[in-house]
Design a protein around this motif. Structure first.
Motif, short mmCIF file in Angstrom:
data_model
loop_
_atom_site.label_atom_id
_atom_site.label_comp_id
_atom_site.label_asym_id
_atom_site.label_seq_id
_atom_site.Cartn_x
_atom_site.Cartn_y
_atom_site.Cartn_z
N VAL A 171 0.84 -1.20 0.00
CA VAL A 171 0.00 0.00 0.00
C VAL A 171 0.87 1.25 0.00
CG1 VAL A 171 -1.70 1.35 1.31
CG2 VAL A 171 -1.94 -1.15 1.12
N ASP A 172 1.84 1.35 0.96
CA ASP A 172 2.72 2.52 1.03
C ASP A 172 3.93 2.17 1.88
OD1 ASP A 172 3.90 5.12 1.87
OD2 ASP A 172 2.20 5.93 0.73
N ALA A 173 5.09 2.06 1.26
CA ALA A 173 6.31 1.64 1.96
C ALA A 173 6.75 2.69 2.98
CB ALA A 173 7.43 1.37 0.96
N ARG A 174 6.51 3.99 2.68
CA ARG A 174 6.95 5.06 3.59
C ARG A 174 6.20 4.99 4.92
NH1 ARG A 174 5.58 9.56 -0.75
NH2 ARG A 174 3.83 8.10 -0.83
N LEU A 175 4.90 4.81 4.83
CA LEU A 175 4.09 4.71 6.06
C LEU A 175 4.39 3.40 6.80
CD1 LEU A 175 0.65 6.13 4.84
CD2 LEU A 175 2.50 7.30 6.04
N ALA A 176 4.72 2.36 6.06
CA ALA A 176 5.06 1.09 6.69
C ALA A 176 6.31 1.23 7.56
CB ALA A 176 5.28 0.01 5.63
N LEU A 177 7.29 2.02 7.09
CA LEU A 177 8.51 2.24 7.87
C LEU A 177 8.23 3.02 9.16
CD1 LEU A 177 11.05 3.11 5.00
CD2 LEU A 177 10.92 0.99 6.36
N VAL A 178 7.25 3.93 9.10
CA VAL A 178 6.85 4.67 10.31
C VAL A 178 6.32 3.70 11.36
CG1 VAL A 178 5.23 6.35 11.25
CG2 VAL A 178 6.34 6.79 9.05
N ILE A 179 5.51 2.75 10.92
CA ILE A 179 4.95 1.75 11.85
C ILE A 179 6.06 0.89 12.44
CG2 ILE A 179 3.43 -0.26 12.02
CD1 ILE A 179 1.70 1.05 9.80
N PHE A 180 7.04 0.51 11.61
CA PHE A 180 8.14 -0.35 12.05
C PHE A 180 9.08 0.35 13.05
CE2 PHE A 180 7.13 -3.56 8.99
CZ PHE A 180 7.80 -4.70 9.45
N ALA A 181 9.01 1.66 13.12
CA ALA A 181 9.94 2.41 13.98
C ALA A 181 9.76 2.08 15.46
CB ALA A 181 9.77 3.91 13.75
N GLY A 182 8.57 1.58 15.84
CA GLY A 182 8.33 1.27 17.26
C GLY A 182 8.83 -0.10 17.69
N VAL A 183 9.19 -0.97 16.73
CA VAL A 183 9.59 -2.34 17.06
C VAL A 183 10.84 -2.40 17.93
CG1 VAL A 183 10.32 -4.55 16.08
CG2 VAL A 183 8.43 -3.29 15.03
N SER A 291 -5.45 5.30 1.46
CA SER A 291 -4.20 4.66 1.85
C SER A 291 -3.94 4.87 3.34
CB SER A 291 -3.03 5.21 1.03
OG SER A 291 -3.17 4.86 -0.33
N ILE A 292 -4.18 6.10 3.82
CA ILE A 292 -3.95 6.39 5.24
C ILE A 292 -4.89 5.56 6.11
CG2 ILE A 292 -4.10 8.16 7.03
CD1 ILE A 292 -3.16 10.18 4.98
N LEU A 293 -6.17 5.46 5.71
CA LEU A 293 -7.13 4.66 6.47
C LEU A 293 -6.74 3.17 6.47
CD1 LEU A 293 -10.53 6.26 5.38
CD2 LEU A 293 -9.39 6.46 7.60
N ALA A 294 -6.31 2.70 5.29
CA ALA A 294 -5.89 1.29 5.20
C ALA A 294 -4.67 1.03 6.07
CB ALA A 294 -5.60 0.92 3.75
N MET A 295 -3.69 1.98 6.03
CA MET A 295 -2.49 1.81 6.82
C MET A 295 -2.78 1.91 8.32
SD MET A 295 -0.03 1.03 4.85
CE MET A 295 1.39 1.28 5.91
N SER A 296 -3.75 2.76 8.69
CA SER A 296 -4.15 2.85 10.09
C SER A 296 -4.75 1.52 10.55
CB SER A 296 -5.17 3.98 10.27
OG SER A 296 -5.63 4.01 11.60
N ASN A 297 -5.56 0.93 9.65
CA ASN A 297 -6.13 -0.39 9.96
C ASN A 297 -5.03 -1.45 10.08
OD1 ASN A 297 -7.48 -2.98 9.64
ND2 ASN A 297 -9.30 -1.80 9.04
N TYR A 298 -4.10 -1.42 9.13
CA TYR A 298 -3.00 -2.37 9.17
C TYR A 298 -2.09 -2.15 10.39
CZ TYR A 298 -4.01 -4.36 4.58
OH TYR A 298 -4.60 -5.02 3.53
N SER A 299 -1.96 -0.88 10.80
CA SER A 299 -1.16 -0.59 11.98
C SER A 299 -1.74 -1.28 13.21
CB SER A 299 -1.08 0.92 12.21
OG SER A 299 -0.36 1.21 13.40
N SER A 300 -3.07 -1.17 13.35
CA SER A 300 -3.73 -1.86 14.46
C SER A 300 -3.52 -3.37 14.36
CB SER A 300 -5.22 -1.54 14.48
OG SER A 300 -5.43 -0.16 14.69
N ARG A 301 -3.65 -3.87 13.13
CA ARG A 301 -3.46 -5.31 12.92
C ARG A 301 -2.00 -5.70 13.12
NH1 ARG A 301 -7.67 -7.92 9.85
NH2 ARG A 301 -9.41 -6.49 9.52
#
Length: 588
Positions: A171-183, A291-301
């Motif tokens: 969906v969006d690699a840039r937003l995916a990296l933001v989510i990964f920053a907390g790992v 894309s933002i809504l989908a990534m927000s959903n995926y972030s929760s998941r």
């Protein structure tokens, strides 16, 4: 483990090793196909569930802006079907894992119980019954879910993370990296808490064991408690143990909850960063609202599997504390066991010989030293002496309930350490001082000594020990149901039933340890008639304090000062006016 009691924490002899977990996997492998099927269903369910956010993105970015009602309905139906399929597959998977889990519980508990039956008396002398019971029941229950659902869920959550990562980057690699920053932050938290969690759950295990041990002891001695009006004092002890358990539990749960607390906060920060980067840093139209809504959903998941993994890790640490206890019990050495070249004890006449026998329950504290004597086939031997002198120890060594510290014991020239335990003990009839009545009928209790005994044999044995009269006076005779311990019978009646159970096995060697201690004088007189007939042709060892029980024995041995101080017939020992004479005079 050293000697233990209900208010002393158990100490693990060895630290946890991952080999414990690998060892537990032996039970999992027995049901690997059920596990594989459950895992497959879970994977399919997870993949189907991940389709939902894509359908949402398509609806927000395409169907709704275009006003395409049929497409919106189609996407809605697809979204609903994804939920239904995911739920149905999850339910089927849960049924499979529940069955597999119960089978694993059965296997572990069966192996544990089988090992407990092989352990020598010394093991049970050294620890409260409740601390053994809690391992067979509570601890096995606590590890079963970890070995089934825990493993499946862990693998599934790893797959979920992989699938979610793939969907996020698509969906969006840039937003995916933001989510990964907390790992990395999450990993640091888990490393810090790892050892604290294990120690906390070991503390819970200890306090649970202590509480169960005291509860079992209290139930077993409830008559004594009420007789001495000890209810308030005992309640105070139980409150203290329960408080210690509650504090240990709260400490462990607090550590566990800190993991979830940390993850929730990390997720909240990441979600905020996601909207900040998506809406303000990158901005529209470089990234769409869908894309933002989908990534927000995926972030929760994405963070939900991490939370689940953290929870599974908590459960794993908890289960590890129980696995350590279970395997510690399974690894308890069977000190009294068959020698590698052990052979079956042949038919015997009943000659018994002790050669320089030495024995100690604790190293350096001998109970017996260099004891030697020979008993001819068919002879009856009485063992008398002060309490704690070693009378019961002598007969326990003959049955190999304990192994000798030194010397040897022979039956018809066979070293008892060289024959199989089963063949040795089946030649003996043993009635110990504490007569235990099992739940079931009186008939079942007597048949315990000979599983194929007929009703005629059971009644004949009961008549021999003068038990038939009182049994027939019960409401259902030999079919009367007994409570555990036989509480509806008097102490003497319980001993008579136990006597019949011993005699029905038709032993070549008979051991009676205070067998008539709870029998009244009238019943004992009648019992002696049957015993004299029964003892003919059998080698017998009789431990008793009553003169009437022992004076007709072929030989009387006075046990004192770690050995035999006197031996002879009743008349011979009375004439010597030694220890035995003094014992007899004290009874007059």
């Amino acid at each position: 483990m050293a000697r233990n009691k209900f208010d002393v924490d158990e100490r693990l002899e060895t630290p946890f090793d991952f080999k414990h977990f690998k060892r537990a996997m032996v039970y999992v492998k027995r049901y690997k196909w059920k596990m594989i099927l459950a895992l497959s269903l879970s994977a399919i369910s997870a993949i189907v569930a991940l389709i939902g956010p894509l359908l949402t993105k398509e609806a927000v970015d395409v169907a709704i802006p275009d006003g395409n009602i049929p497409y919106i309905v189609f996407l809605s139906i697809g979204f609903l079907l994804s939920i239904i399929i995911s739920v149905v597959l999850g339910n089927i998977r849960q049924r499979i894992m529940t069955k597999a889990g119960q089978l694993m519980i059965y296997d572990i508990r069966k192996d544990l119980f089988a090992h407990l039956q092989e352990l020598p008396f010394q093991y049970y002398d050294d620890r409260p019954q409740g601390k053994i019971l809690v391992r067979v029941v509570n601890y096995v229950n606590n590890v079963s879910d970890m070995l089934t659902n825990g493993i499946i869920n862990f693998i599934l959550e790893i797959f979920n993370l992989i699938f979610i990562t793939i969907f996020m980057f698509s969906v969006d690699a840039r937003l995916a990296l933001v989510i990964f920053a907390g790992v990395p932050v999450f990993i640091v938290v888990m490393i810090i808490l790892k050892n604290k969690q294990r120690r906390a759950w070991q503390g819970v295990s200890n306090k649970n064991s202590n509480q169960t041990a005291y509860l079992a002891e209290s139930i077993n001695c409830m008559r004594v408690t009420q007789s001495f009006a000890r209810e308030n004092e005992n309640l105070g002890i139980f409150r203290r143990l329960s408080t210690a358990y509650r504090k240990a539990w709260m400490k462990a749960v607090t550590v566990n909850n800190f993991v979830s607390f940390s993850v929730d906060n990390i997720r909240a920060v990441v979600d905020s960063a996601l909207y900040f980067v998506g809406l303000l840093v990158i901005g529209y139209p470089a990234v769409s609202l869908g894309s933002i809504l989908a990534m927000s959903n995926y972030s929760s998941r994405f963070w939900q599997p991490i939370i689940n993994i953290a929870s599974l890790y908590n459960n794993f640490v908890n289960a590890v504390a129980y696995l350590e206890r279970i395997f510690e019990t399974m690894d308890e050495p069977v000190d009294v066991k068959d020698a590698e070249d052990a052979y079956e004890m042949p038919d015997i006449k009943g000659e018994v010989e002790y050669r320089d026998v030495t024995f100690a329950y604790e190293e350096g504290k001998n109970i017996l030293e260099n004891v030697s004597f020979t008993v001819k086939p068919g002879e009856s031997i009485a063992l008398v002496g002060p309490t704690g002198a070693g009378k019961t120890t002598i007969v326990n060594l003959l049955s190999r309930f304990y192994d000798l510290t030194g010397g040897a014991v022979y039956i018809d020239g066979n070293d008892i350490s060289k024959v199989t335990l089963h063949s040795l003990r089946e030649k003996m009839g043993i009635m110990m001082q504490d007569s235990f009545i099992f739940s079931g009928t009186i008939e079942d209790n007597i048949r315990y000594g000979k599983l194929d005994a007929t009703e005629e044999e059971i009644r004949a044995a009961a008549k021999t020990v003068c038990a038939d009269e009182f049994i027939m006076g019960l409401e259902n005779g030999y079919k009367t149901e007994m409570y555990e311990g036989g509480s509806q019978l008097s102490g003497g009646q319980r001993q008579l039933v136990s006597f019949a159970r011993t005699l029905i096995s038709d032993p070549k060697i008979l051991i009676l340890d205070e067998a008539t201690s709870s029998i009244d004088a009238k019943t004992e007189k009648e019992l002696q008639k049957g015993l004299q007939e029964l003892l003919k042709g059998r080698t017998s060892f009789i431990i008793a304090h009553r003169l009437s029980t022992i004076k007709n024995c072929d030989k009387i041995m006075f046990i004192s000062n770690k050995g035999i101080t006197e031996a002879g017939t009743h008349d011979e020992l009375m004439a010597k006016k030694g220890d035995y004479y003094k014992l007899c005079m004290a009874q007059k």
